[in-house]
Design an enzyme around this catalytic site. Structure first.
Site, PDB file in Angstrom:
ATOM      1  N   ARG A  18       0.835  -1.207   0.000  1.00 31.44           N
ATOM      2  CA  ARG A  18       0.000   0.000   0.000  1.00 31.44           C
ATOM      3  C   ARG A  18       0.867   1.252   0.000  1.00 31.44           C
ATOM      4  O   ARG A  18       2.073   1.194   0.140  1.00 31.44           O
ATOM      5  CB  ARG A  18      -0.920   0.002   1.218  1.00 31.44           C
ATOM      6  CG  ARG A  18      -0.166   0.014   2.548  1.00 31.44           C
ATOM      7  CD  ARG A  18      -1.111  -0.090   3.725  1.00 31.44           C
ATOM      8  NE  ARG A  18      -1.767  -1.396   3.738  1.00 31.44           N
ATOM      9  CZ  ARG A  18      -2.835  -1.686   4.473  1.00 31.44           C
ATOM     10  NH1 ARG A  18      -3.379  -0.754   5.230  1.00 31.44           N
ATOM     11  NH2 ARG A  18      -3.356  -2.893   4.460  1.00 31.44           N
ATOM     12  N   TYR A 159      10.209   6.913  15.503  1.00 30.51           N
ATOM     13  CA  TYR A 159      10.210   6.980  14.042  1.00 30.51           C
ATOM     14  C   TYR A 159      11.368   7.832  13.535  1.00 30.51           C
ATOM     15  O   TYR A 159      12.148   7.404  12.674  1.00 30.51           O
ATOM     16  CB  TYR A 159       8.884   7.556  13.556  1.00 30.51           C
ATOM     17  CG  TYR A 159       8.787   7.718  12.056  1.00 30.51           C
ATOM     18  CD1 TYR A 159       8.364   6.665  11.253  1.00 30.51           C
ATOM     19  CD2 TYR A 159       9.106   8.927  11.444  1.00 30.51           C
ATOM     20  CE1 TYR A 159       8.274   6.812   9.875  1.00 30.51           C
ATOM     21  CE2 TYR A 159       9.022   9.079  10.068  1.00 30.51           C
ATOM     22  CZ  TYR A 159       8.610   8.026   9.286  1.00 30.51           C
ATOM     23  OH  TYR A 159       8.527   8.161   7.938  1.00 30.51           O
TER      24      TYR A 159
END
Length: 267
Positions: A18, A159
């Site tokens: 995706r 992150y």
């Protein structure tokens, strides 16, 4: 786009089910490559593979957790058996933001999972893929970083830290693999349209666009174009570089006090 630029080549895209990963897979297929689609589950991989095949490309699914050394080794072995070669690796699979958790609430397990996928996964796939690439005399590797590597996102410590590690690893990998004819580069996307942004609605999209000098969020296809360039012969003398695909976000010295905060793109 150059339809035959990757004709006869085999490309592995991790996290290709995706968003940015799928756009990258579609770009390589459109330029003639055979595409190995990696995803964490068969449910994620199947639609991407079906779409690529419908478009006339040769594609196959490889379900593997890139943080699992055994699974990665098995995936690369299977690609070598199925396609006979590997020319390009795109390390795109990532744990995106771990739920936008403030530092003081971030669990060790979330921190470890982010590093396991984003950094360990990049290492494992690179080493295994490079060994297969050597059979054809070289290849190209493109890592997907983020502008979070150099410009902090609020509540995304894990992150951002992983993406800083990815960029440092990109430079070091480029130096180590250059004598083997393997180039290693990275792209650093900024605010890119993805499933989360679409689900958030138009107001969030407008707020994020307002923070971008070009005045809009980017598309996965625009990241894919940069990846394809870095993997191509047009970039034959480029290695160890990070290319920002961010509409100018990283070029800004700092946000103004009233500038909307943006979120990192999901891989």
């Amino acid at each position: 786009m150059m339809p035959g630029r990757f004709a006869g080549q085999v490309v592995l895209v991790t996290g290709a089910g995706r968003n940015i990963g799928r756009a990258i897979a579609e770009r390589f297929a459109a330029e003639g490559a055979s595409v190995a689609v990696n995803a964490l589950t068969a449910e994620d991989a199947a639609p991407a593979v079906a779409a690529l095949r419908t478009a006339g490309a040769r594609a196959a699914a490889y379900v593997a957790d890139v943080s699992d050394a055994t699974a990665v080794a098995a995936m690369i072995t299977a690609i070598g058996t199925d396609f006979g070669r590997l020319d390009v690796l795109v390390n795109n699979a990532a744990v995106p933001t771990v739920g936008r958790v403030p530092l003081l609430d971030l669990s060790l397990s979330d921190w470890d999972r982010a590093f396991a996928v984003n950094v360990r996964g990049t290492f494992l796939c690179t080493v295994a893929a490079a060994k297969l690439m050597l059979q054809e005399g070289g290849g190209a590797i493109v890592n997907v970083s983020s502008i979070g590597a150099t410009r902090a996102h609020r509540n995304a410590v894990a992150y951002d830290a992983t993406k800083g590690a990815v960029e440092a690893a990109t430079r070091a990998m480029a130096v180590d693999l250059a004598p083997h004819g393997i180039r290693v580069n990275a792209v650093a996307p900024g605010s890119i349209a993805n499933d989360r942004l679409r689900a958030a609605g138009p107001e969030e999209a407008r707020a994020r666009a307002a923070a971008v000098p070009l005045g809009r969020v980017g598309a996965g296809a625009e990241v894919a174009a940069a990846v394809a360039f870095l993997a191509s012969a047009d970039a034959a003398y480029i290695t160890g570089e990070v290319v920002a695909v961010d509409g100018g976000l990283a070029a800004q010295a700092r946000p103004s006090q009233d500038e909307p905060r943006f979120q990192p793109a999901s891989a």
